[in-house]
Scaffold this active site. Structure first.
Site, PDB file in Angstrom:
ATOM      1  N   ALA A  76       0.844  -1.203   0.000  1.00 20.33           N
ATOM      2  CA  ALA A  76       0.000   0.000   0.000  1.00 20.33           C
ATOM      3  C   ALA A  76       0.876   1.248   0.000  1.00 20.33           C
ATOM      4  CB  ALA A  76      -0.920   0.006   1.222  1.00 20.33           C
ATOM      5  N   SER A 133      -0.276   7.907  -3.023  1.00 22.00           N
ATOM      6  CA  SER A 133      -1.108   6.958  -3.754  1.00 22.00           C
ATOM      7  C   SER A 133      -1.581   7.555  -5.073  1.00 22.00           C
ATOM      8  CB  SER A 133      -2.325   6.562  -2.922  1.00 22.00           C
ATOM      9  OG  SER A 133      -3.224   5.794  -3.699  1.00 22.00           O
ATOM     10  N   HIS A 144      -4.132   6.681  -6.546  1.00 25.59           N
ATOM     11  CA  HIS A 144      -5.585   6.768  -6.499  1.00 25.59           C
ATOM     12  C   HIS A 144      -6.051   8.168  -6.126  1.00 25.59           C
ATOM     13  CE1 HIS A 144      -6.623   2.570  -7.244  1.00 25.59           C
ATOM     14  NE2 HIS A 144      -5.587   2.226  -6.488  1.00 25.59           N
ATOM     15  N   ASP A 169      -8.163   0.243 -10.102  1.00 26.35           N
ATOM     16  CA  ASP A 169      -7.911  -1.178  -9.885  1.00 26.35           C
ATOM     17  C   ASP A 169      -9.029  -1.949 -10.580  1.00 26.35           C
ATOM     18  OD1 ASP A 169      -5.709  -0.574  -8.389  1.00 26.35           O
ATOM     19  OD2 ASP A 169      -6.662  -0.924  -6.453  1.00 26.35           O
ATOM     20  N   GLU A 172       1.475  -5.438  -9.821  1.00 26.95           N
ATOM     21  CA  GLU A 172       0.032  -5.372  -9.639  1.00 26.95           C
ATOM     22  C   GLU A 172      -0.631  -5.480 -11.009  1.00 26.95           C
ATOM     23  OE1 GLU A 172      -1.206  -1.988  -7.376  1.00 26.95           O
ATOM     24  OE2 GLU A 172      -0.109  -2.599  -5.573  1.00 26.95           O
ATOM     25  N   HIS A 196      -3.707  -2.912 -11.516  1.00 25.54           N
ATOM     26  CA  HIS A 196      -3.631  -1.457 -11.319  1.00 25.54           C
ATOM     27  C   HIS A 196      -3.278  -0.757 -12.638  1.00 25.54           C
ATOM     28  CE1 HIS A 196      -2.737   2.139  -8.670  1.00 25.54           C
ATOM     29  NE2 HIS A 196      -2.174   2.502  -9.817  1.00 25.54           N
TER      30      HIS A 196
END
Length: 315
Positions: free
Chosen positions: A222, A228, A230, A237, A283, A286
């Site tokens: 994380a 981040s 995001h 995601d 990932e 992502h």
């Protein structure tokens, strides 16, 4: 032959000798003062000199002021060489780094690591990102967004395209919907599982992992708040109706995205075996929006967004 003729002939011979000595001296002087000769005196061989002479990063004066280093000519040949980083490249080589457990580190990797700043410990240096870059702004373990940053023009994503309570920038949503619809036409179901997150939300996510796994464990899976993607409103995601993070890579939807995501402006943000550059484990789910042209270029060059930003945007 009379005396005058002998004297004239002697004069001509002397004049020719003087001229030849002068010409020879000129060429010797020119050679001794040539760039190539000076490089040779520094210790470079013919092949290295050829590389140095052709380089367009340093002027002759700049290069002659540098200390001899046998590694520098080969570094100059690398595609993503940045003049401002040359000392860092050499220092990093001297550190004898290991990448993905191997001590066989290429100059390409040396340059990539230094360009993105990953010769430093992740999170050891924090810089404010340039939000004016819009869809090309970078957020990683060195660049951060301020706590009060909110992505522009964020809208809710419909249940046709996302699980409940997901939102994203409207331009990203439009591109995502087009991509999802094209995949659906081929019998594939792509959904947004997690998208826009404000700073406070990411802080809770990170702290929960930190409590259960410790800081080092949390950092593996994380991003710290402010770091981040995001929070940018540019990251999604992705999953299917039946897959999770552990299984998404095995789905036909993932295979389709691998071949087509760039056509809609998306890149796989954290590729396999690139943790030494991105700071994040692979990932498969992502994806990050950068626009069609940039996404296509990143795919063609086969580099991470961190590398692209360092060489094509930041410099």
């Amino acid at each position: 032959m009379d005396y005058n003729k002998k004297r004239n002939l002697a004069f001509i011979i002397i004049l020719v000798v003087v001229v030849l000595i002068g010409i020879g001296g000129f060429f010797v002087f020119k050679k001794l003062n040539s760039y190539e000769y000076k490089l040779k005196k520094l210790g470079y061989n013919e092949s290295q000199i050829s590389t140095i002479v052709k380089n367009d990063h340093f002027s002759k004066e700049e290069f002659l002021k540098m200390e001899y280093n046998e590694k520098l000519p080969n570094l100059l040949k690398e595609k993503y060489f940045l003049k401002k980083n040359y000392k860092k490249y050499l220092d990093y080589i001297d550190m004898k780094p290991k990448i993905n457990g191997s001590s066989e580190v290429s100059l390409k990797d040396i340059i990539a690591v230094v360009n993105v700043g990953a010769e430093n410990k992740f999170y050891s240096i924090e810089k404010d990102t340039d939000a004016s870059k819009d869809t090309l702004l970078i957020v990683n373990k060195f660049y951060k967004l301020p706590k009060d940053y909110e992505a522009p023009d964020v809208i809710n994503m419909g249940l046709q395209y996302a699980f409940n309570n997901n939102s994203i920038r409207s331009d990203v949503y439009n591109a995502f919907k087009e991509m999802v619809n094209e995949a659906k036409a081929e019998g594939l179901i792509i959904l947004a599982n997690s998208s826009y997150r404000k700073y406070d939300y990411q802080e809770k996510v990170y702290n929960n992992y930190k409590m259960s796994r410790g800081e080092s464990g949390a950092d593996l899976i994380a991003a710290r708040p402010g770091h981040s993607e995001h929070q940018t409103g540019l990251a999604i995601d992705i999953s299917t109706l039946t897959s999770n993070q552990a299984t998404f890579e095995t789905t036909p939807e993932f295979e389709w995205l691998t071949q087509n995501a760039h056509l809609y402006g998306f890149i796989l943000r954290y590729p396999k075996d690139k943790q030494y550059l991105t700071g994040f484990q692979y990932e498969s789910w992502h994806y990050r929006y950068v626009g069609i042209d940039i996404a296509t270029r990143i795919k063609e060059l086969n580099i991470t967004f961190d590398e692209y930003y360092a060489f094509f945007v930041e410099r």
